[in-house]
Every structure is written in C-alpha cells, then in structure tokens.
Design a protein around this motif. Structure first.
Motif, PDB file in Angstrom:
ATOM      1  N   VAL A 143      -0.236 -36.585  -2.749  1.00 56.79           N
ATOM      2  CA  VAL A 143      -0.423 -35.195  -3.194  1.00 56.79           C
ATOM      3  C   VAL A 143      -1.867 -34.925  -3.619  1.00 56.79           C
ATOM      4  O   VAL A 143      -2.131 -34.048  -4.441  1.00 56.79           O
ATOM      5  CB  VAL A 143       0.549 -34.839  -4.353  1.00 56.79           C
ATOM      6  CG1 VAL A 143       1.963 -34.773  -3.879  1.00 56.79           C
ATOM      7  CG2 VAL A 143       0.406 -35.829  -5.509  1.00 56.79           C
ATOM      8  N   SER A 144      -2.782 -35.694  -3.060  1.00 60.92           N
ATOM      9  CA  SER A 144      -4.188 -35.461  -3.419  1.00 60.92           C
ATOM     10  C   SER A 144      -5.069 -35.590  -2.185  1.00 60.92           C
ATOM     11  O   SER A 144      -4.685 -36.190  -1.182  1.00 60.92           O
ATOM     12  CB  SER A 144      -4.627 -36.457  -4.494  1.00 60.92           C
ATOM     13  OG  SER A 144      -4.348 -37.767  -4.083  1.00 60.92           O
ATOM     14  N   GLU A 145      -6.271 -35.000  -2.313  1.00 60.81           N
ATOM     15  CA  GLU A 145      -7.231 -35.059  -1.211  1.00 60.81           C
ATOM     16  C   GLU A 145      -7.821 -36.468  -1.140  1.00 60.81           C
ATOM     17  O   GLU A 145      -8.016 -37.033  -0.079  1.00 60.81           O
ATOM     18  CB  GLU A 145      -8.338 -34.042  -1.527  1.00 60.81           C
ATOM     19  CG  GLU A 145      -9.359 -33.838  -0.479  1.00 60.81           C
ATOM     20  CD  GLU A 145     -10.299 -32.701  -0.889  1.00 60.81           C
ATOM     21  OE1 GLU A 145     -10.088 -31.563  -0.443  1.00 60.81           O
ATOM     22  OE2 GLU A 145     -11.249 -32.950  -1.661  1.00 60.81           O
ATOM     23  N   MET A 146      -8.087 -37.032  -2.324  1.00 54.78           N
ATOM     24  CA  MET A 146      -8.623 -38.393  -2.415  1.00 54.78           C
ATOM     25  C   MET A 146      -8.050 -39.053  -3.650  1.00 54.78           C
ATOM     26  O   MET A 146      -7.713 -38.370  -4.619  1.00 54.78           O
ATOM     27  CB  MET A 146     -10.142 -38.363  -2.505  1.00 54.78           C
ATOM     28  CG  MET A 146     -10.788 -38.040  -1.174  1.00 54.78           C
ATOM     29  SD  MET A 146     -12.560 -38.236  -1.226  1.00 54.78           S
ATOM     30  CE  MET A 146     -13.060 -36.551  -1.133  1.00 54.78           C
ATOM     31  N   ALA A 147      -7.959 -40.374  -3.600  1.00 51.06           N
ATOM     32  CA  ALA A 147      -7.408 -41.095  -4.756  1.00 51.06           C
ATOM     33  C   ALA A 147      -8.321 -42.266  -5.114  1.00 51.06           C
ATOM     34  O   ALA A 147      -8.859 -42.942  -4.251  1.00 51.06           O
ATOM     35  CB  ALA A 147      -6.006 -41.599  -4.448  1.00 51.06           C
ATOM     36  N   ILE A 148      -8.472 -42.461  -6.424  1.00 53.75           N
ATOM     37  CA  ILE A 148      -9.255 -43.595  -6.929  1.00 53.75           C
ATOM     38  C   ILE A 148      -8.292 -44.482  -7.705  1.00 53.75           C
ATOM     39  O   ILE A 148      -7.542 -43.984  -8.558  1.00 53.75           O
ATOM     40  CB  ILE A 148     -10.364 -43.103  -7.890  1.00 53.75           C
ATOM     41  CG1 ILE A 148     -11.301 -42.141  -7.168  1.00 53.75           C
ATOM     42  CG2 ILE A 148     -11.119 -44.269  -8.497  1.00 53.75           C
ATOM     43  CD1 ILE A 148     -12.191 -41.361  -8.111  1.00 53.75           C
ATOM     44  N   TYR A 149      -8.326 -45.769  -7.426  1.00 54.56           N
ATOM     45  CA  TYR A 149      -7.399 -46.685  -8.105  1.00 54.56           C
ATOM     46  C   TYR A 149      -8.135 -47.550  -9.120  1.00 54.56           C
ATOM     47  O   TYR A 149      -9.230 -48.036  -8.857  1.00 54.56           O
ATOM     48  CB  TYR A 149      -6.696 -47.573  -7.073  1.00 54.56           C
ATOM     49  CG  TYR A 149      -5.751 -46.770  -6.217  1.00 54.56           C
ATOM     50  CD1 TYR A 149      -4.490 -46.444  -6.691  1.00 54.56           C
ATOM     51  CD2 TYR A 149      -6.143 -46.304  -4.961  1.00 54.56           C
ATOM     52  CE1 TYR A 149      -3.622 -45.674  -5.934  1.00 54.56           C
ATOM     53  CE2 TYR A 149      -5.290 -45.533  -4.198  1.00 54.56           C
ATOM     54  CZ  TYR A 149      -4.031 -45.219  -4.681  1.00 54.56           C
ATOM     55  OH  TYR A 149      -3.180 -44.449  -3.936  1.00 54.56           O
ATOM     56  N   ILE A 150      -7.493 -47.702 -10.280  1.00 53.69           N
ATOM     57  CA  ILE A 150      -8.072 -48.585 -11.306  1.00 53.69           C
ATOM     58  C   ILE A 150      -7.141 -49.790 -11.498  1.00 53.69           C
ATOM     59  O   ILE A 150      -5.937 -49.688 -11.267  1.00 53.69           O
ATOM     60  CB  ILE A 150      -8.278 -47.851 -12.649  1.00 53.69           C
ATOM     61  CG1 ILE A 150      -6.946 -47.268 -13.173  1.00 53.69           C
ATOM     62  CG2 ILE A 150      -9.318 -46.764 -12.543  1.00 53.69           C
ATOM     63  CD1 ILE A 150      -6.918 -47.042 -14.661  1.00 53.69           C
TER      64      ILE A 150
END
Ligand code: F6R
Length: 609
Positions: A558-565
């Motif tokens: 549900v996002s344009e881009m995702a950043i994972y931590i």
C-alpha cells in the motif's frame, strides 16, 4: 569533540601544535593545552577557553622551547570545562604527560583502586586515571607500561604520551577513537584528525584498534597489543582542507548522522555494568524511584520529541504517569508540581532559554530536576539537581541528529532502570531488552551501511513535493514528529505530523494528488490500523512512503516505496526508524540546493524566548 596533535622532529613543537589544534577548532572545544619536552623536563600550559588564550599564554608557542610535544583541545565530558580539567594531564612528579580523546568507561573503578594505593587526583576527568595508571606500571619500559594500561581500560581512547626520561620518543595508541600518524621531511606527527596535519604532510598511517606507535626523530615503529612489531602501509591523503574538516563528508549534518552509532554506544555502554543498568549520576535511591508519582519531561523542538517517546516508553515499562511539556508552555502555565514529582529537562545545548526557565520554575516549586544534557558545564547542567550527560560530542549542524539519538538512549536507560527497580517488568524481559539496547548502535550502523544510496534514490523522488505528512501510532507517532521537523527545517517543505488515527478528524482534508505521506509502522500490534490509514490517503492521491520492520510485506503493497529497518524491541524502534528519515530530509535538502548545516531563520542554540 576533543582533538589531539603531537610532534617530534627538527622544528619547535609548540607553534606547530598550536597551528594543528587550530585546524581542529571546527569540532568544538572548551579548553586547550600543550605539553612540551624541553630536553630536561615536560612543561605544561593549559587553560579553559579558546585557543587564542593558550596562544597568548605561550606567546604563540615561543615561550615553550622543545621539539617534542603533545597538544589537545578538550570538549568536556567528565568534569566541567576548567584549567585543571584541561589536557594534558600529568602525574605527581611531572614525568609522564597524556592527552586523551574518548571516554574511559571504568574510570571510577580504576580511580578508587588508585586512591587506595595513595594516588592523588587533581581533576574530575576520566583521563587522569590513564596517566596515574601509567605511573604505577612504568618501570623504564614505556611500551610494556602502555600495553599493560590498555588491558585495564574499558571504553574508547586515542592517547598521546610523552615521558620525561625519554626526550627522543613520542608514543600513541588507540581503541575506538581515531588516530593517525603523519610523516613529513622535518618530523613525525600524531593527530586525531587529518586536518590537524594536512598543512605539514599528506603521508599518513592509520592506527587500528589496539595498535601502539613509537615515534622518534628518525623512525616510526608500530606494535600490536602483544608488543609484536607490525608493518603498516603508508597512505596519501587526497582531501583538501575544507573537506578534511568535515571528515570527508559534504556537510556536518551528514557527518553527524554517521557518528550516531558511536554517540549512542558512548551514551549506553558506560551505564551498563554486570548486565544491569547503573546510572550513578541519577542520585536516586531505590526508595526514591519506588515513590515516584509523576514525571514531567520538559524540552523544546527535537528534544521535546524525545520526551514524547520517553512518555510512551516510561509509562509502558515503569508504569509512572508522564506529562510532556514544551518548555515555552510549561513555564507560563502554572503546572501542578507536587511531592513525588521528578522533572526531566532534555537539552543538547543546555542553554535553551525556555528550558532553563522551566528548570527554574520546577526548582522554585520544590521539585527535583534531572537534566539530560550534552554540553558539560552548560547553564542547565549547572543548575539541575542531577545531570545525566549524553555523550554525543559537539553537534555543529543546526538540525540535531546525533544528540537526539543519544537523548533517546538516555530515555530507554531511565525507563528500564525505573521499571526494574519498581518491579514492573520481569527479569527476563529486562535481559531481553538489555540485549536489544546494546545492539542499537550496530543496527544504526547497518542502516547507514546499507541504506544511504537507497535513501538518495528515494529522496530524489520527493524533492519537488509541496506538502508532506508524517503519520504513525504509539512511538511511531513520536518518530513522525521528528521526521516531519527534520524535513521542514532543512528542506523548507511544508510538513506536519499526526497520530495516524487522528487523520480523519480533519487533516485528511488536506491530502491531494502528490502529497507525500510518510507512514511509520514499527509496532506490530498496530500494523493493520495504520495500513488502513495508508489506504485512505493513497486513495485520495497521496504518495505513500512506508518505514517499517523487516518482514512487513503488507506495508509495501500500500505504498509507493518502502524502507525496512532491522527488528528490535518495540520500545526502541524510534532509534532505528528515525535514521532513514534523517537521511531523507538531508538528501531532499541537498537536492534542493539548500544550506543544510545552517537552515534559514534558525540558530543552533536558542537563548532567547
Ligand atoms: C531541531 C533542533 C531543535 C532543538 C531545540 C532544542 O533539529 O535541533 O528543535 O532540538 O532547539 O535545543 P536544545 O536541545 O539545545 O535545548
């Protein structure tokens, strides 16, 4: 951050050291000093204040004759800025002088042992234990004494050492604090940073952890900690002076973002002993902690956001009600400060006018004040009843990054300590959390190591956005507040932060085609709720950027881009999720061509109301 320069060679040492130290001024310091071997004795000149004071004191170095010496600029950690606490430190018979960068974590233990042996201490510094330890081990073999001292020290150090009975030798050693060796036609140098010696030479050796170097006028000898000779390769520095002052980074902000693993480690490690949290400077008995009825956290800007995170963490773990106030409000709203209340003031500079006034307000009403402060000896540090220092080192960029991260660490330490004493978490939970707490610096490092180019790419997509919103639930909301402030203050993009659940009570009306919505999802039990909010804004045209835990593939859908931590205890996620947000703001601002280190209309220390 402290700076070290040392010299042995054909020229007069003092003027060279003063010039080298002047190239480290950008790092921030509060005092400076020199130790020069004049052929017979080791002479010391040191003082609180700017280098100019030291230069006047020594007539530009001319008053100190000798071609072997060490110099230092000090950023106070243990002990306020003063002539006595300045480096170099010297033993009782002035036969050994030491300059030090870093923090000796077990200095109290060593100091107590030395006091029992009859040693006397002049300063409040952690460094003085090094020179006294050297004194106790030095029996004519300098390398053996240094190696022995190293086995006794915990923490980080770069040391420069001069012995009175060795007028032809300069020694240095390092662990977790940088140190380089420079070689020119006229002499040999040690330095904590390249700029200090760049005018003299570009030929350098980089010392690795645990390595010792012995410099004479003709030779450079390297040893490992077992005193076996080692070979090192000489490198040629390519930097120009201005790049070198920023450690090769384009801006101080980027440098300070990258300094976060060390800053957080330096704040956490000295307070973990024998698998427990020990906060000596808190000066609260177990009884005092059990009797706490309420905590006020008062601060401004990013420090206030740390307070917000602190509220979630302290309330959940230690079950003490926490109220967080902006200092500018607290001081004028006649807060109810009753017995059993602790007021915590968080401030990097320790000089923020509203925070200082809030401190005075609390003290006037008879409530104890704990300062969480970065600048030793600052006004708030002096006036607070107790001070827990964050060891971030000097922060030069106006937008805070590493000080904020160390303040968060201080909050976690307090919350866990209070919870353990009050018995509100189990021993097992405490042990797990301690493990996760210790891993945070390495996890920040891994985000920096693996995430920078991705963040640069992501930032390039958002340089042109006009409006942005940061949303999250629980501690994610507090991270959203900080992410939003970072973006607006350096990139001048309009930005606001909301609890994700609050959107539909008004703010969602602002969402239109192209609005950036950064959604934070690090609290597993709240994933689904925030995902619904992401869908709501996406269907109204928002460009959604997700910042979430490794493994949460739903958020990517549900996002344009995702950043994972990386995964950590749910109370600590802000420390990791804020890193990509700092990098995002930085690269967006760079992309827009703004002066990242000095954003318009802002000052580093806000000493007016
Ligand atoms: C934001 C920022 C400010 C400070 C605030 C408090 O990046 O740096 O919001 O956090 O001015 O300053 P200190 O911590 O010095 O009291």
């Amino acid at each position: 951050m402290c700076g070290i320069v040392g010299y042995i060679g054909k020229e007069q040492a003092a003027p060279l050291l003063l010039e080298g130290l002047s190239k480290l001024e950008y790092r921030g310091y509060d005092s400076a000093g020199l130790a020069i071997h004049n052929g017979t004795d080791v002479e010391i000149s040191k003082c609180k204040g700017r280098l100019k004071v030291l230069s006047d004191l020594t007539e530009g170095g001319a008053a100190m004759q000798g071609s072997l010496g060490i110099g230092h600029t000090r950023w106070a950690t243990h002990g306020a800025p003063s002539d006595t606490n300045s480096h170099p430190h010297i033993n009782a018979n002035s036969s050994i002088a030491v300059v030090h960068n870093g923090i000796i974590e077990n200095y109290l233990k060593i100091k107590n042992r030395l006091l029992e042996k009859g040693y006397e201490f002049q300063s409040q510094t952690d460094t003085e234990v090094v020179v006294q330890l050297l004194d106790s081990y030095y029996k004519g073999d300098a390398l053996a004494a240094i190696a022995k001292v190293m086995t006794k020290l915990d923490g980080s150090y770069a040391l420069g050492i001069v012995f009175k009975d060795r007028p032809e030798e300069l020694f240095a050693v390092r662990k977790d604090s940088p140190l380089i060796v420079g070689v020119s036609e006229t002499g040999k140098f040690i330095a904590s940073d390249v700029p200090a010696i760049l005018k003299q030479t570009r030929d350098v050796y980089y010392l690795e952890n645990g390595e010792i170097v012995r410099l004479t006028r003709n030779e450079v000898n390297f040893y490992n900690s077992d005193l076996e000779p080692i070979e090192k390769e000489m490198k040629t520095v390519q930097w120009d002076i201005s790049a070198a002052e920023k450690g090769g980074y384009k801006h101080f902000m980027l440098k300070e973002i990258h300094e976060q693993p060390k800053a957080v480690r330096d704040t956490i490690n000295p307070r973990i002993r024998n698998n427990d949290i020990v906060i000596d400077e808190l000066n609260m008995s177990e009884e005092d902690i059990k009797n706490l009825k309420k905590i006020f956290i008062v601060a401004c800007g990013s420090a206030y956001h740390v307070g917000m995170t602190g509220k979630y963490v302290i309330e959940d773990l230690a079950r003490i009600p926490v109220e967080v106030d902006m200092a500018s409000e607290f001081r004028y709203r006649n807060p109810i400060l009753e017995e059993g209340t602790l007021t915590i003031i968080i401030s990097q500079s320790g000089e923020t006018a509203d925070s200082l006034a809030a401190l005075r307000e609390a003290k006037e009403k008879g409530v104890k004040v704990l300062g969480i402060i970065n600048v030793v000896g600052s006004s708030i540090a002096r006036e607070a009843d107790n001070v827990m220092y964050t060891w971030a080192g000097p922060e030069i960029a106006v937008a805070t990054t590493k000080a904020y991260s160390t303040q968060l660490a201080a909050m976690y330490l307090l919350a866990m300590h209070f919870a353990k004493v009050r018995g509100t978490i189990s021993g097992e939970q405490f042990d797990h959390m301690l493990q996760d707490l210790r891993r945070i610096p390495d996890q920040i490092q891994s985000i920096l190591d693996n995430g920078v180019s991705k963040l640069q790419y992501i930032a390039s997509h958002y340089v042109a956005v006009k409006d942005s919103f940061f949303i999250g639930r629980g501690v994610d909301y507090t991270t959203a507040l900080e992410g939003s402030l970072k973006l607006k203050e350096i990139s001048y993009i309009h930005s606001e932060a909301f609890p994700a659940g609050e959107l539909k009570h008004g703010p969602i009306a602002l969402i239109e085609e192209g609005t950036l919505v950064a959604a934070l999802l690090t609290q597993e039990d709240l994933y689904k709720k925030t995902i619904s909010n992401m869908v709501e804004v996406q269907s109204r045209g928002a460009r959604v950027l997700a910042i979430t835990n490794e493994g949460n593939e739903e958020a990517a859908k549900v996002s344009e881009m995702a950043i994972y931590i990386p995964n950590t205890d749910k109370h600590f996620t802000t420390s990791l999720s804020v890193i990509p947000l700092q990098l995002l703001s930085y690269y967006v601002a760079v992309g827009k061509g703004f002066d990242v280190d000095k954003p318009r209309n802002l000052a580093k220390s806000v000493t007016v109301e």
